[in-house]
Design a protein around this motif. Sequence first.
Motif, mmCIF file in Angstrom:
data_model
loop_
_atom_site.group_PDB
_atom_site.id
_atom_site.type_symbol
_atom_site.label_atom_id
_atom_site.label_comp_id
_atom_site.label_asym_id
_atom_site.label_seq_id
_atom_site.Cartn_x
_atom_site.Cartn_y
_atom_site.Cartn_z
ATOM 1 N N GLU A 105 0.855 -1.191 0.000
ATOM 2 C CA GLU A 105 0.000 0.000 0.000
ATOM 3 C C GLU A 105 0.885 1.233 0.000
ATOM 4 O O GLU A 105 1.139 1.856 1.022
ATOM 5 C CB GLU A 105 -0.909 -0.009 1.223
ATOM 6 C CG GLU A 105 -1.831 -1.231 1.278
ATOM 7 C CD GLU A 105 -2.706 -1.216 2.499
ATOM 8 O OE1 GLU A 105 -2.729 -0.161 3.183
ATOM 9 O OE2 GLU A 105 -3.348 -2.230 2.798
ATOM 10 N N ALA A 106 1.400 1.551 -1.138
ATOM 11 C CA ALA A 106 2.313 2.678 -1.272
ATOM 12 C C ALA A 106 1.783 3.653 -2.308
ATOM 13 O O ALA A 106 1.016 3.291 -3.220
ATOM 14 C CB ALA A 106 3.707 2.192 -1.678
ATOM 15 N N GLY A 107 2.160 4.889 -2.155
ATOM 16 C CA GLY A 107 1.737 5.921 -3.080
ATOM 17 C C GLY A 107 2.603 5.946 -4.325
ATOM 18 O O GLY A 107 3.617 5.255 -4.433
ATOM 19 N N THR A 108 2.198 6.778 -5.278
ATOM 20 C CA THR A 108 2.931 6.877 -6.544
ATOM 21 C C THR A 108 4.040 7.920 -6.485
ATOM 22 O O THR A 108 5.053 7.788 -7.168
ATOM 23 C CB THR A 108 1.967 7.224 -7.678
ATOM 24 O OG1 THR A 108 1.269 8.435 -7.336
ATOM 25 C CG2 THR A 108 0.962 6.098 -7.887
ATOM 26 N N ASP A 109 3.856 8.969 -5.681
ATOM 27 C CA ASP A 109 4.904 9.989 -5.528
ATOM 28 C C ASP A 109 4.709 10.673 -4.178
ATOM 29 O O ASP A 109 3.738 10.420 -3.462
ATOM 30 C CB ASP A 109 4.855 11.016 -6.664
ATOM 31 C CG ASP A 109 3.489 11.671 -6.787
ATOM 32 O OD1 ASP A 109 3.037 12.280 -5.796
ATOM 33 O OD2 ASP A 109 2.872 11.570 -7.860
ATOM 34 N N ASN A 110 5.652 11.545 -3.828
ATOM 35 C CA ASN A 110 5.663 12.223 -2.530
ATOM 36 C C ASN A 110 5.371 13.718 -2.659
ATOM 37 O O ASN A 110 5.721 14.504 -1.768
ATOM 38 C CB ASN A 110 7.026 12.020 -1.845
ATOM 39 C CG ASN A 110 7.340 10.560 -1.600
ATOM 40 O OD1 ASN A 110 6.445 9.765 -1.308
ATOM 41 N ND2 ASN A 110 8.613 10.208 -1.721
ATOM 42 N N ARG A 111 4.736 14.109 -3.751
ATOM 43 C CA ARG A 111 4.545 15.548 -3.966
ATOM 44 C C ARG A 111 3.559 16.161 -2.981
ATOM 45 O O ARG A 111 3.706 17.326 -2.607
ATOM 46 C CB ARG A 111 4.029 15.790 -5.393
ATOM 47 C CG ARG A 111 5.081 15.571 -6.460
ATOM 48 C CD ARG A 111 4.541 15.857 -7.835
ATOM 49 N NE ARG A 111 3.482 14.911 -8.201
ATOM 50 C CZ ARG A 111 2.809 14.967 -9.360
ATOM 51 N NH1 ARG A 111 3.059 15.934 -10.224
ATOM 52 N NH2 ARG A 111 1.869 14.069 -9.618
#
Length: 475
Positions: free
Chosen positions: A83-89
């Motif tokens: 369960e990880a995101g695609t970016d940290n923006r």
Amino acid sequence: MADNEDDDSQQRVNEGDYVVLKRGDIYKAVQIQKKKKTVFEKQWFFLDNAVGELYGTTFEVVSGGTLQPRKPKHVEHAADAKEAGTDNRHILDDGKSQKLTRDDIETLKEQGLKGQEIVQQLIENSTTFRDKTEFAQEKYIKKKKKKYENSVMVLRPSCRILAMMYHGREPGKICHLRYDTLAQMLTLGNIHAGSKVLVFETCAGLVLGAVMERMGGYGSVVQMYPGGGPVRAGVESFGFPPHFNETLHEFPIQHVNALLAGTLDTDAKDIDADGLQANGEKSDPTSPKKAENKKESPDAEDQNMETNSSENSAAEKEAQEREKRREIRGQEKKVRMEEKRKKLAAAAVLLQGRNADGLVIASRFHPCPVLLGLIKFLAPSRPFVVYSQYKEPLIECYTKLREQGGAVSLRLTDSWIRHYQVLPNRTHPVLLMSGGGGYLLSGTTVTTDTPKVNTEPTSVEEPAAKRVKLEEETE
């Protein structure tokens, strides 16, 4: 079966062994002593439970400073990693993403939770952890483990590990000598078992220990030292067996010229405990003159206390005890001087043959006069290597050797190394790494034939005579 038992015992930690503690990229050399508190990275513990365990075992520090071997664990946080995101923006580092406060974490520690359990609590109470990318999540877990997991690894000392330890903690003590440069020195110096090697170093004994480790207890090593005595703190950290010390000899660098000239008297009585010739103007602390002066002070005290007989007797007893202590110190110093004289004579016998197999120099002093003096003890066709943090002193050594001869294959090199982070989809050079590893001057000794040098002018004049004859024929 007996050989297998011996091999197994050598791979296990024993009481009195020197070991290296590791946590992350931090190292520290200590000696195993029971019931002795060891402080490492702002944490204290006892190494009693490490005795009998295999080298390379990772321990966890539990309550009371006790070490407990860590059990192998399966890969954790697999579900969280999916369960990880695609970016940290969209992640803001405002300090409000963590619900647990410092007091809550201290309460968890008091409850006896281990470091891994505290890291799990931090992950569950983080509002932004699941929005981070997979790489960012692994970086977050690694950072928290380093902070809260109380683990330490026990390693066997080696040349590479100790060189990394000194270079990481106190590089100035070893003249900023990097472990890859040290490896090149051992190779260029052709250090091997059964050879006779001269070592002059001011690197806390690290270079000397590396040479002894490569020789394996066979051959002989002569340590040329400046000052009053040799420094061997790094050698002790290696934890060599007792028979390694039989191959180690020592010789003061200030007596090299006298040995080369043949005027060194190892049986002279005017060599003090520091290996220096005593000066007539400077009296020894145990000389009769000072002893008489020290005796006068108790006599003066006795005259001032004649009125009280009890005080008189007490002062006389103190004076007698002082005299006994002074005599014991004098005898101990005589024994030390005799041992030092024997070591000096044994090393002088090894050097007088001028048949050493190698020379290694790594010092904070200017290497040129040291190299020109010690290279005379090498046999022909033998290698030598000199390390310096700066290239200018080695350029001077290079020039001097070319002028006086006696050395070929002279090479001045600059050692350089780059560390890489090798991970899936993120392999790149490490941002923080050493910029330079110093400079090395290496070469091979040869014999110089002086008659050939004297006949060179005649061979140069021959072509000039032929030219004159040709000119006469054309005319």
